[in-house]
Design a protein around this motif. Sequence first.
Motif, PDB file in Angstrom:
ATOM      1  N   VAL A 180       0.623  -1.212  -0.014  1.00 25.08           N
ATOM      2  CA  VAL A 180       0.135  -0.098  -0.221  1.00 25.08           C
ATOM      3  C   VAL A 180       0.743   1.187  -0.009  1.00 25.08           C
ATOM      4  O   VAL A 180       0.608   2.106  -0.692  1.00 25.08           O
ATOM      5  CB  VAL A 180      -1.023  -0.022   1.223  1.00 25.08           C
ATOM      6  CG1 VAL A 180      -0.363   0.491   2.623  1.00 25.08           C
ATOM      7  CG2 VAL A 180      -2.037   1.058   1.014  1.00 25.08           C
ATOM      8  N   PHE A 181       2.137   1.079   0.798  1.00 22.24           N
ATOM      9  CA  PHE A 181       2.728   2.536   0.866  1.00 22.24           C
ATOM     10  C   PHE A 181       3.615   2.270  -0.603  1.00 22.24           C
ATOM     11  O   PHE A 181       3.931   3.671  -1.010  1.00 22.24           O
ATOM     12  CB  PHE A 181       3.781   2.448   2.029  1.00 22.24           C
ATOM     13  CG  PHE A 181       3.095   3.011   3.246  1.00 22.24           C
ATOM     14  CD1 PHE A 181       2.514   4.177   3.211  1.00 22.24           C
ATOM     15  CD2 PHE A 181       3.084   2.002   4.262  1.00 22.24           C
ATOM     16  CE1 PHE A 181       1.977   4.468   4.439  1.00 22.24           C
ATOM     17  CE2 PHE A 181       2.499   2.190   5.400  1.00 22.24           C
ATOM     18  CZ  PHE A 181       1.847   3.472   5.613  1.00 22.24           C
ATOM     19  N   GLN A 182       3.715   1.370  -1.164  1.00 23.98           N
ATOM     20  CA  GLN A 182       4.360   1.492  -2.723  1.00 23.98           C
ATOM     21  C   GLN A 182       3.495   2.014  -3.722  1.00 23.98           C
ATOM     22  O   GLN A 182       3.916   2.950  -4.351  1.00 23.98           O
ATOM     23  CB  GLN A 182       4.697  -0.010  -3.185  1.00 23.98           C
ATOM     24  CG  GLN A 182       5.191  -0.294  -4.266  1.00 23.98           C
ATOM     25  CD  GLN A 182       5.423  -1.801  -4.676  1.00 23.98           C
ATOM     26  OE1 GLN A 182       4.646  -2.432  -4.473  1.00 23.98           O
ATOM     27  NE2 GLN A 182       6.902  -1.926  -5.002  1.00 23.98           N
ATOM     28  N   SER A 183       2.171   1.776  -3.343  1.00 29.09           N
ATOM     29  CA  SER A 183       1.378   2.474  -4.243  1.00 29.09           C
ATOM     30  C   SER A 183       1.228   3.956  -3.862  1.00 29.09           C
ATOM     31  O   SER A 183       1.076   4.752  -5.071  1.00 29.09           O
ATOM     32  CB  SER A 183      -0.161   1.967  -4.010  1.00 29.09           C
ATOM     33  OG  SER A 183      -1.166   2.331  -4.777  1.00 29.09           O
ATOM     34  N   VAL A 184       1.062   4.152  -2.667  1.00 26.56           N
ATOM     35  CA  VAL A 184       1.096   5.844  -2.192  1.00 26.56           C
ATOM     36  C   VAL A 184       2.194   6.707  -2.865  1.00 26.56           C
ATOM     37  O   VAL A 184       2.135   7.542  -3.351  1.00 26.56           O
ATOM     38  CB  VAL A 184       0.894   5.817  -0.606  1.00 26.56           C
ATOM     39  CG1 VAL A 184       1.245   7.334  -0.234  1.00 26.56           C
ATOM     40  CG2 VAL A 184      -0.366   5.527  -0.149  1.00 26.56           C
ATOM     41  N   LEU A 185       3.585   5.958  -2.890  1.00 28.09           N
ATOM     42  CA  LEU A 185       4.642   6.709  -3.196  1.00 28.09           C
ATOM     43  C   LEU A 185       4.439   6.954  -4.664  1.00 28.09           C
ATOM     44  O   LEU A 185       4.967   7.993  -5.156  1.00 28.09           O
ATOM     45  CB  LEU A 185       5.896   5.706  -3.072  1.00 28.09           C
ATOM     46  CG  LEU A 185       6.449   5.731  -1.382  1.00 28.09           C
ATOM     47  CD1 LEU A 185       7.470   4.841  -1.261  1.00 28.09           C
ATOM     48  CD2 LEU A 185       6.900   7.084  -1.118  1.00 28.09           C
ATOM     49  N   LYS A 186       3.883   5.937  -5.385  1.00 20.44           N
ATOM     50  CA  LYS A 186       3.845   6.102  -6.918  1.00 20.44           C
ATOM     51  C   LYS A 186       2.762   7.089  -7.409  1.00 20.44           C
ATOM     52  O   LYS A 186       2.948   8.087  -8.122  1.00 20.44           O
ATOM     53  CB  LYS A 186       3.449   4.664  -7.582  1.00 20.44           C
ATOM     54  CG  LYS A 186       3.412   4.730  -8.941  1.00 20.44           C
ATOM     55  CD  LYS A 186       2.865   3.440  -9.361  1.00 20.44           C
ATOM     56  CE  LYS A 186       2.695   3.429 -11.094  1.00 20.44           C
ATOM     57  NZ  LYS A 186       2.393   2.163 -11.656  1.00 20.44           N
ATOM     58  N   THR A 187       1.486   6.949  -6.584  1.00 18.63           N
ATOM     59  CA  THR A 187       0.397   7.617  -7.061  1.00 18.63           C
ATOM     60  C   THR A 187       0.571   9.016  -6.451  1.00 18.63           C
ATOM     61  O   THR A 187       0.030  10.028  -7.119  1.00 18.63           O
ATOM     62  CB  THR A 187      -0.871   7.114  -6.840  1.00 18.63           C
ATOM     63  OG1 THR A 187      -0.924   7.004  -5.430  1.00 18.63           O
ATOM     64  CG2 THR A 187      -0.942   5.718  -7.355  1.00 18.63           C
ATOM     65  N   MET A 188       0.530   9.432  -5.204  1.00 18.95           N
ATOM     66  CA  MET A 188       0.684  10.709  -4.559  1.00 18.95           C
ATOM     67  C   MET A 188       1.886  11.270  -4.602  1.00 18.95           C
ATOM     68  O   MET A 188       2.060  12.641  -4.669  1.00 18.95           O
ATOM     69  CB  MET A 188       0.334  10.355  -3.219  1.00 18.95           C
ATOM     70  CG  MET A 188      -1.129   9.927  -3.068  1.00 18.95           C
ATOM     71  SD  MET A 188      -1.729   9.627  -1.450  1.00 18.95           S
ATOM     72  CE  MET A 188      -3.225   8.798  -1.758  1.00 18.95           C
ATOM     73  N   TYR A 189       3.076  10.969  -4.579  1.00 22.23           N
ATOM     74  CA  TYR A 189       4.272  11.307  -4.356  1.00 22.23           C
ATOM     75  C   TYR A 189       5.107  11.316  -5.786  1.00 22.23           C
ATOM     76  O   TYR A 189       6.356  11.823  -5.874  1.00 22.23           O
ATOM     77  CB  TYR A 189       5.205  10.948  -3.184  1.00 22.23           C
ATOM     78  CG  TYR A 189       4.280  11.404  -2.044  1.00 22.23           C
ATOM     79  CD1 TYR A 189       4.560  12.615  -1.390  1.00 22.23           C
ATOM     80  CD2 TYR A 189       3.927  10.257  -1.214  1.00 22.23           C
ATOM     81  CE1 TYR A 189       3.823  12.836  -0.246  1.00 22.23           C
ATOM     82  CE2 TYR A 189       3.272  10.714  -0.224  1.00 22.23           C
ATOM     83  CZ  TYR A 189       3.079  12.051   0.496  1.00 22.23           C
ATOM     84  OH  TYR A 189       2.462  12.008   1.489  1.00 22.23           O
ATOM     85  N   HIS A 190       4.950  10.340  -6.513  1.00 22.02           N
ATOM     86  CA  HIS A 190       5.519  10.179  -8.055  1.00 22.02           C
ATOM     87  C   HIS A 190       6.832   9.815  -7.775  1.00 22.02           C
ATOM     88  O   HIS A 190       7.915  10.249  -8.157  1.00 22.02           O
ATOM     89  CB  HIS A 190       5.402  11.488  -8.794  1.00 22.02           C
ATOM     90  CG  HIS A 190       3.982  11.898  -9.038  1.00 22.02           C
ATOM     91  ND1 HIS A 190       3.114  11.023  -9.599  1.00 22.02           N
ATOM     92  CD2 HIS A 190       3.583  12.847  -8.472  1.00 22.02           C
ATOM     93  CE1 HIS A 190       1.871  11.856  -9.756  1.00 22.02           C
ATOM     94  NE2 HIS A 190       2.272  12.888  -8.982  1.00 22.02           N
ATOM     95  N   LEU A 191       7.167   8.920  -6.716  1.00 21.57           N
ATOM     96  CA  LEU A 191       8.349   8.233  -6.209  1.00 21.57           C
ATOM     97  C   LEU A 191       8.737   6.856  -6.459  1.00 21.57           C
ATOM     98  O   LEU A 191       7.576   6.216  -6.305  1.00 21.57           O
ATOM     99  CB  LEU A 191       8.720   8.773  -4.720  1.00 21.57           C
ATOM    100  CG  LEU A 191       8.895  10.385  -4.454  1.00 21.57           C
ATOM    101  CD1 LEU A 191       9.032  10.359  -2.951  1.00 21.57           C
ATOM    102  CD2 LEU A 191      10.164  10.969  -5.207  1.00 21.57           C
ATOM    103  N   PRO A 192       9.752   6.446  -6.875  1.00 19.28           N
ATOM    104  CA  PRO A 192       9.973   4.914  -7.136  1.00 19.28           C
ATOM    105  C   PRO A 192       9.977   4.553  -5.549  1.00 19.28           C
ATOM    106  O   PRO A 192      10.531   4.862  -4.640  1.00 19.28           O
ATOM    107  CB  PRO A 192      11.345   4.836  -7.723  1.00 19.28           C
ATOM    108  CG  PRO A 192      11.970   6.148  -7.554  1.00 19.28           C
ATOM    109  CD  PRO A 192      10.741   7.289  -7.518  1.00 19.28           C
TER     110      PRO A 192
END
Length: 318
Positions: free
Chosen positions: A205-217
Amino acid sequence: MKNYKKAIFGAAALGAAGEYALARYFFRRTILRQNAKRGRTMNMSGTDWDLYIPKIHEDKEWVRNQPHEDVFITSHDQLKLHGSFFPCEGSKRIVICFHGYTSEGLNDYSSIAKFYLEHGFNLLIVDERAHGQSEGTYIGFGCLDRQDAKAWIEDIIRRFGEDCQIMLHGISMGAATVLMTTGLSLPPQVKAAVSDCAFTSAYEVFQSVLKTMYHLPSFPLMNIADRMTKRRAGYGLNECNARNEVAHSNTPTLFIHGDKDSFVPCSMVYELYEACSAEKEQLIIPGASHAEAYYKDPAAYEGAILQLIQNHLTADNV
């Protein structure tokens, strides 16, 4: 050439140090109780809670005025855990409710509590470890909490006897807790479970948050944070993946999710549903974002739960 190599190694070292610092910040912000803030989580969820505040306040006032008591158990690692118990005289049906990340029991269950009490259930609303009145430094994301959930189940059976009937109900992190719990060897008194917007694992879920909300790998930040969590909190962020746990489940489960959930992607409920080895039903609420399903369509939500009760619990004398 020597200076060039030094520059490369220096840049790599700086990059690694930066990633470590970011992972440490992530760990402190999300895993440590003292830094995990409810307001921040609510903002990230993407749900417009202002639409429902009047109803939530009304229901919370009603619930708080019902007879109830504070109850406590001790976890396997010696934490004092708190719950609010609402009795239903003459009933041996009990629902145990688990709240979401950075919340506490009565915050998430004021409206659904009223539904269960009006349908003849004793109600136990727990504060998960490191939340509310329960002790704990590190938030468990279901991995630690599932053992606590089993301890609450065992306590209920001691109080109500072998002929009691137990349901589990979880929202968000609490739903992941419930699903991870169903992967354990549970007593036959546990008859059914409701999972509302569960995630597969904290890692994913945090992997998803990083991608969708922060645009980070997610790499290598999540890998470093995972090692920190194992070392400090005693569990890995992907150690107890609910997708793997429900593959061992014998507990009939109702999976609920909103199709507009941007915090815990709706795709996760399909993964969990497909992996579940127990009897199962699925309810997708159109237009509902994170943890909004009950408020978006209470009739569908309550109807699905009543069907689950009818299918898997015997009639009570209430």
